[in-house]
Design a protein around this motif. Structure first.
Motif, PDB file in Angstrom:
ATOM      1  N   SER A 271       0.827  -1.213   0.000  1.00  0.00           N
ATOM      2  CA  SER A 271       0.000   0.000   0.000  1.00  0.00           C
ATOM      3  C   SER A 271       0.854   1.253   0.000  1.00  0.00           C
ATOM      4  CB  SER A 271      -0.912   0.007   1.235  1.00  0.00           C
ATOM      5  OG  SER A 271      -1.701  -1.152   1.307  1.00  0.00           O
ATOM      6  N   TYR A 274       1.456   3.602  -2.876  1.00  0.00           N
ATOM      7  CA  TYR A 274       0.393   4.519  -3.295  1.00  0.00           C
ATOM      8  C   TYR A 274       0.147   5.642  -2.288  1.00  0.00           C
ATOM      9  CZ  TYR A 274      -0.194   0.572  -6.386  1.00  0.00           C
ATOM     10  OH  TYR A 274       0.053  -0.435  -7.287  1.00  0.00           O
ATOM     11  N   ALA A 278      -3.159   5.286   1.317  1.00  0.00           N
ATOM     12  CA  ALA A 278      -3.422   3.862   1.079  1.00  0.00           C
ATOM     13  C   ALA A 278      -3.076   3.031   2.303  1.00  0.00           C
ATOM     14  CB  ALA A 278      -2.628   3.372  -0.134  1.00  0.00           C
ATOM     15  N   LYS A 357      -9.544  10.539   0.024  1.00  0.00           N
ATOM     16  CA  LYS A 357      -8.742   9.503  -0.632  1.00  0.00           C
ATOM     17  C   LYS A 357      -8.738   8.225   0.205  1.00  0.00           C
ATOM     18  CE  LYS A 357      -5.921   8.096  -3.888  1.00  0.00           C
ATOM     19  NZ  LYS A 357      -6.405   7.904  -5.271  1.00  0.00           N
ATOM     20  N   ILE A 361     -10.371   4.544  -1.120  1.00  0.00           N
ATOM     21  CA  ILE A 361      -9.632   3.275  -1.127  1.00  0.00           C
ATOM     22  C   ILE A 361     -10.260   2.283  -0.164  1.00  0.00           C
ATOM     23  CG2 ILE A 361      -7.401   2.190  -0.608  1.00  0.00           C
ATOM     24  CD1 ILE A 361      -6.095   4.899  -1.383  1.00  0.00           C
ATOM     25  N   LEU A 420      -3.129  -1.140  -7.154  1.00  0.00           N
ATOM     26  CA  LEU A 420      -3.814  -0.959  -5.870  1.00  0.00           C
ATOM     27  C   LEU A 420      -5.061  -1.830  -5.777  1.00  0.00           C
ATOM     28  CD1 LEU A 420      -4.093   0.460  -3.148  1.00  0.00           C
ATOM     29  CD2 LEU A 420      -5.239   2.353  -4.325  1.00  0.00           C
ATOM     30  N   GLN A 424      -6.108  -4.548  -2.752  1.00  0.00           N
ATOM     31  CA  GLN A 424      -7.408  -4.627  -2.096  1.00  0.00           C
ATOM     32  C   GLN A 424      -8.020  -6.029  -2.204  1.00  0.00           C
ATOM     33  OE1 GLN A 424      -9.019  -1.446  -4.540  1.00  0.00           O
ATOM     34  NE2 GLN A 424      -9.248  -0.111  -2.735  1.00  0.00           N
TER      35      GLN A 424
END
Length: 451
Positions: A271, A274, A278, A357, A361, A420, A424
């Motif tokens: 993560s 990013y 993230a 943001k 995410i 990304l 996830q």
């Protein structure tokens, strides 16, 4: 032996071997579930409090959470290793051997926690980056984790004592200590972080202090004669074989918890590419998704003493029945809790960090976890089932799958293929694949507990 102690043992034996499985599982699971839920609520509150300080500080909670998973691994290894054997000895009505394993497990856990603490202080800076810190997160994570390190031996041995109480069928006593610590932690956060304006250092001090208080409360249960077994230096085994038996039996728990920590580290690193948003989002999702899982785990931990005790007493039909009741119960409860979290994912993530943001995410990751976790109860019951009857190798194999053998390559593949989005998706996909493998392991387990 005093007559009242004999009568207490007799009543406990009859309770564990004759009480209907459903009601017995309920009475053993509910205190553990309450304890885990309160602890998890603390984790969420702590994340929310720290989240008000900034995104980097919020990311630091994920780093510290990974380290605490390592300490949990030690505590659960010693607690479930000694507890499983202790419970079987109680099923065989061998109190002296049971106390030997309780005492040895406790002191072993404290010693290992102390060793890890010393090593962590010596190698603190490289440890932070190993856990997945970025340059901006590391200063906050370092402040927070310092106090957790100081409390490490008390944390590991508290978890061990909680497991020993659970395996004795005294889960309520363990709940008292763990809940008291969680409540004090929340209050400590409020006073130290905001009242004393200590910021993230206040969060670390509150956590460390609450763990010491939990340790004292749990130890008092054994010292005041509230339990069948005793914790005493006099009861510690003089031979190394006992310690190895504890480590061998508890090794699946070590693997499970350590791999959870490794999984968290790898997710943090994946993560981090990013940005801090993230890292914060995936950290928040881990905390939230553990909430429904805590209930399923609590039911599984209620199943374990039933399985160990009755296996030791030769009542294997009760072991099989407990397995199915625990599996069905955890699946139903997990589904009921996961649905509203799925539907309200944006609001839930936003409560812990109001950053657009992070919320963006977090929503997708949380919804995928809600779906993936529905495949976890069977794998968890199989792992715990093997461990409770002393099947060390198969229990270790089961523990390696979800967060290790399956997850690690899946994460590497998906993050390169899908960026990304792959980060996830990695854990939910690993849960589904592990479920398929555990269908075969389940058949083996059920054959082991046939009459």
């Amino acid at each position: 032996m005093l007559e009242d102690e004999k009568e207490l043992q007799k009543r406990q034996y009859e309770r564990m071997t004759t009480q209907p499985i459903g009601s017995l599982l309920f009475t053993l699971s509910v205190p553990t579930i309450i304890s885990m839920m309160v602890t998890n609520i603390y984790n969420l509150v702590d994340t929310a409090f720290v989240g008000t300080l900034g995104t980097s500080q919020s990311g630091a909670t994920g780093i510290v959470f990974s380290y605490m998973a390592i300490l949990q691994a030690i505590g659960f290894m010693c607690g479930q290793g000694s507890g499983s054997i202790m419970s079987r000895k109680l099923g065989e009505k061998n109190l002296a051997e049971a106390s030997k394993y309780s005492s040895t497990g406790f002191f072993l856990s404290f010693l290992l926690g102390l060793i890890v603490a010393v090593g962590s202080l010596i190698f603190l800076k490289p440890l932070l980056y190993l856990l997945g810190s970025t340059e901006t997160i590391a200063p906050y994570a370092g402040t927070y984790i310092f106090f957790i390190i100081l409390a490490a031996p008390f944390f590991t041995s508290s978890l061990t004592m909680n497991n020993l109480l659970r395996y004795e069928g005294k889960a309520k006593l363990g709940t008292v200590g763990m809940m008291a610590g969680a409540v004090i932690n929340i209050l400590g956060d409020m006073v130290l972080m905001f009242g004393c304006k200590l910021g993230i250092a206040g969060a670390g001090i509150a956590t460390a202090g609450s763990q010491f208080i939990s340790f004292c409360i749990l130890l008092s249960m054994f010292l005041r004669g509230k339990t069948q077994t005793h914790i005493s230096i006099k009861c510690v085994a003089q031979d190394a074989q006992t310690a190895w038996n504890i480590i061998g039996t508890g090794f699946p728990s070590l693997l499970r918890q350590m791999l959870n920590s490794v999984a968290a580290m790898l997710l943090n690193k994946a993560s981090g590419i990013y940005g801090d948003e993230a890292v914060a989002a995936m950290s928040i999702v881990s905390r939230i998704s553990f909430f429904p899982m805590a209930v399923a785990i609590g039911i599984g931990q209620g199943f374990q003493p039933i399985s160990s005790f009755n296996f030791g007493a030769g009542k294997k039909n009760r072991v099989r029945k407990a397995f199915w009741v625990a599996f069905a119960g955890s699946e139903v409860v997990l589904f009921i809790i996961s649905v509203p979290i799925y539907l309200l994912a944006g609001s839930v993530v936003g409560q812990l960090r109001n950053d657009p943001k992070v919320i963006e995410i977090g929503i997708r990751a949380l919804r995928l976890m809600c779906i993936g976790q529905l495949f976890v109860p069977l794998t968890m019951m199989v792992e715990m089932g093997f461990q409770s009857i002393g099947e060390k190798l198969l229990a270790s194999l089961g523990s390696c799958l979800r967060s290790g053998i399956v997850f690690i390559p899946i994460l590497q593949i998906l993050k390169h293929m899908r960026g990304l989005a792959g980060v996830q998706e990695a854990q939910p996909v690993a849960f589904v694949i592990t479920f398929i493998v555990c269908l075969f392991l389940c058949r083996i387990y059920l054959k082991r507990v046939q009459e």
